[in-house]
Design an enzyme around this catalytic site. Structure first.
Site, PDB file in Angstrom:
ATOM      1  CB  ILE A  74      -0.960   0.159   1.275  1.00 51.90           C
ATOM      2  CG1 ILE A  74      -2.120   1.092   1.335  1.00 51.90           C
ATOM      3  CG2 ILE A  74      -0.174  -0.314   2.660  1.00 51.90           C
ATOM      4  CD1 ILE A  74      -2.859   1.108   2.560  1.00 51.90           C
ATOM      5  CB  SER A  75       1.291   4.196  -2.293  1.00 52.75           C
ATOM      6  OG  SER A  75       0.920   3.084  -3.405  1.00 52.75           O
ATOM      7  CD  GLN A  76       6.025   8.672   1.570  1.00 49.03           C
ATOM      8  OE1 GLN A  76       6.298   8.379   0.543  1.00 49.03           O
ATOM      9  NE2 GLN A  76       6.550   9.106   2.310  1.00 49.03           N
TER      10      GLN A  76
END
Ligand code: SAM
Length: 233
Positions: A74-76
């Site tokens: 899950i991206s930053q």
């Protein structure tokens, strides 16, 4: 949006996580220049803890990507906000996301857009994301399993397209599924280490303007108009 769990103990941790979410919006987004109030409001309302594995819930608002299984992330939070802000949404758009992953960015997009199609190539991730989005009543988000480098032609054209994985170039299928005036944001580059985040604007049927938004690092976009396999670098 409904939040998970409701007994007393989970109510307390729910409040703690809500405070962490508020702090994330302030410290990681506003402080770094995210200004679009629609994006800030959406990021402040979607419970990121519902999209990360159980053992990482207390890290849900950390300033970085987190593993979600199947060797994906899950991206930053900042990168999610940066990409969505770059789509220049005003509300009510028809949006396509490639790389559903956990479903988090799709939920954020769904807070702003009229509707969101999101495509994931790994079926187990797509099914888990669809389940979460349903539990959170994100009814305007539809999850599809498939090769997102080919877009989702049945529901095209789109006002905005965002690709959450790095490809060697912008897939032509995605360019062709943009409305005139539409924006596409994706990481592009030939290196495993880094890509450039680019915004493509379709200014006329046959004219696209490209803008470089800076260096980023994403998992590979694998498919017919992407990389051949995870080892194809
Ligand atoms: N947006 C996601 C979130 O909020 O959790 C994070 C996306 S993760 C950085 C990138 C995702 O792109 C992975 O789940 C990966 O399986 C997916 N992906 C890679 N190539 C794809 C393709 N051709 N079509 C659809 N999904 C793809």
């Amino acid at each position: 949006m409904k939040h998970p769990r409701s007994d007393e103990k989970s109510q307390k941790s729910h409040l703690d996580l809500r405070a962490l979410r508020k702090q994330m919006v302030h410290d990681q987004l506003e402080a770094r220049g995210i200004q679009d109030c629609r994006v800030l409001k959406a990021m402040g309302s979607v419970p990121r803890e519902a999209f990360v594995p159980e053992n990482l819930k207390s890290n849900a608002y950390d300033d970085g990507p987190l593993p979600i299984g199947a060797a994906q992330t899950i991206s930053q939070p900042f990168i999610v906000a940066l990409m969505i802000e770059a789509l220049e949404m005003r509300g009510g758009e028809h949006v396509l996301e490639i790389g559903t992953g956990s479903g988090y960015a799709a939920a954020v997009l769904g807070q702003i857009a009229a509707n969101v199609d999101t495509v994931e190539r790994i079926p187990e991730l797509a099914h888990a994301a669809a389940r979460r989005l349903k539990e959170l009543h994100c009814e305007n988000v539809q999850v599809h399993v498939g090769d997102g480098t080919l877009g989702w032609p049945e529901h095209a054209p789109y006002d905005a397209i965002v690709v959450a994985a790095g490809g060697p170039e912008v897939p032509d299928s995605l360019r062709q599924q943009l409305k005139v005036g539409g924006r596409l944001v994706m990481p592009v580059g030939g290196s495993r280490q880094t890509q450039e985040l680019v915004r493509v604007r379709r200014v006329r049927t046959d004219e696209f303007q490209l803008q470089d938004l800076g260096g980023v690092r994403f998992v590979p976009l694998i498919g017919q108009e992407g990389w051949d396999s995870p080892n194809d670098f």
